[in-house]
Write a protein that holds these residues in place. Structure first.
Motif, PDB file in Angstrom:
ATOM      1  N   ASN A  46       0.811  -1.223   0.000  1.00  0.00           N
ATOM      2  CA  ASN A  46       0.000   0.000   0.000  1.00  0.00           C
ATOM      3  C   ASN A  46       0.845   1.273   0.000  1.00  0.00           C
ATOM      4  O   ASN A  46       0.302   2.371  -0.091  1.00  0.00           O
ATOM      5  N   ILE A  49       3.650   3.175  -5.286  1.00  0.00           N
ATOM      6  CA  ILE A  49       2.945   3.698  -6.453  1.00  0.00           C
ATOM      7  C   ILE A  49       3.961   3.683  -7.586  1.00  0.00           C
ATOM      8  O   ILE A  49       5.127   4.019  -7.386  1.00  0.00           O
ATOM      9  N   ARG A  77       0.742  -3.268 -16.111  1.00  0.00           N
ATOM     10  CA  ARG A  77      -0.174  -3.983 -15.212  1.00  0.00           C
ATOM     11  C   ARG A  77       0.009  -5.496 -15.356  1.00  0.00           C
ATOM     12  O   ARG A  77       0.104  -6.218 -14.357  1.00  0.00           O
ATOM     13  N   ARG A  89      -2.755  -4.635  -7.451  1.00  0.00           N
ATOM     14  CA  ARG A  89      -3.364  -3.567  -6.638  1.00  0.00           C
ATOM     15  C   ARG A  89      -2.540  -2.285  -6.627  1.00  0.00           C
ATOM     16  O   ARG A  89      -3.016  -1.245  -6.168  1.00  0.00           O
ATOM     17  N   LYS A  91      -1.088   1.124  -7.482  1.00  0.00           N
ATOM     18  CA  LYS A  91      -1.615   2.243  -8.265  1.00  0.00           C
ATOM     19  C   LYS A  91      -0.609   2.638  -9.330  1.00  0.00           C
ATOM     20  O   LYS A  91       0.595   2.706  -9.073  1.00  0.00           O
ATOM     21  N   LEU A  93       0.370   5.626 -12.126  1.00  0.00           N
ATOM     22  CA  LEU A  93       0.178   7.027 -12.509  1.00  0.00           C
ATOM     23  C   LEU A  93       0.852   7.299 -13.846  1.00  0.00           C
ATOM     24  O   LEU A  93       1.802   6.620 -14.214  1.00  0.00           O
ATOM     25  N   ASN A 111      -6.180   1.420 -16.878  1.00  0.00           N
ATOM     26  CA  ASN A 111      -5.031   1.158 -15.998  1.00  0.00           C
ATOM     27  C   ASN A 111      -4.297   2.407 -15.531  1.00  0.00           C
ATOM     28  O   ASN A 111      -3.330   2.299 -14.803  1.00  0.00           O
ATOM     29  N   ASP A 113      -4.426   5.117 -12.980  1.00  0.00           N
ATOM     30  CA  ASP A 113      -5.167   5.393 -11.747  1.00  0.00           C
ATOM     31  C   ASP A 113      -5.078   6.842 -11.311  1.00  0.00           C
ATOM     32  O   ASP A 113      -5.817   7.267 -10.427  1.00  0.00           O
ATOM     33  N   GLY A 114      -4.158   7.593 -11.892  1.00  0.00           N
ATOM     34  CA  GLY A 114      -3.996   8.994 -11.512  1.00  0.00           C
ATOM     35  C   GLY A 114      -2.861   9.620 -12.299  1.00  0.00           C
ATOM     36  O   GLY A 114      -2.265   8.989 -13.172  1.00  0.00           O
TER      37      GLY A 114
END
Length: 134
Positions: A46, A49, A77, A89, A91, A93, A111, A113-114
């Motif tokens: 978690n 990134i 991915r 999982r 993230k 960018l 794919n 995410d930000g």
């Protein structure tokens, strides 16, 4: 990772590598460090990134096409998922000449995410415009 610091691991190719169609080779090599540190990565999933930030796009106004980005992010991915399903999982960018003009279309690509906003974050109007597209 052991200090619980969030890490944005930037990957990307140079203009020469892009023109020589070596993007996948370069990204795979850069993602290898995740594989080499898998136990630490999995414990801190978690806090990781990944940002795809092609060197040739940083501050140039150049951005890969939507189809190129779709292909690249799908590759990233899939590559992560092949190493360990839990890595799906992480993230992802996109960074590299993100602007108010392209931010909305970038966020529509599978794919992604930000966004990792660089130069546009130095101009409050541009940054607010980017944030309002979300």
């Amino acid at each position: 990772l052991s200090k619980k610091i969030k890490i944005i691991y930037c990957i990307g190719e140079t203009l020469r590598q892009y023109k020589d169609k070596k993007t996948k080779i370069i990204l795979k090599r850069q993602l290898k460090s995740i594989e080499q540190n898998m136990s630490s990565v999995m414990k801190n999933i978690n806090n990781i990134i990944i940002a795809y930030e092609p060197v040739w796009a940083i501050g140039t106004g150049l951005v890969p096409t939507q189809s190129e980005l779709g292909y690249i992010f799908n590759f990233i991915r899939s590559n992560l998922k092949n190493k360990a399903s839990m890595l799906s999982r992480v993230k992802l960018l996109y960074g590299g000449s993100v602007s108010p003009d392209n931010s909305k279309s970038l966020l529509c690509i599978d794919n992604i995410d930000g966004l990792l906003v660089g130069g546009s974050s130095l101009d409050s109007k541009k940054f607010i415009d980017i944030c309002s597209t979300i």
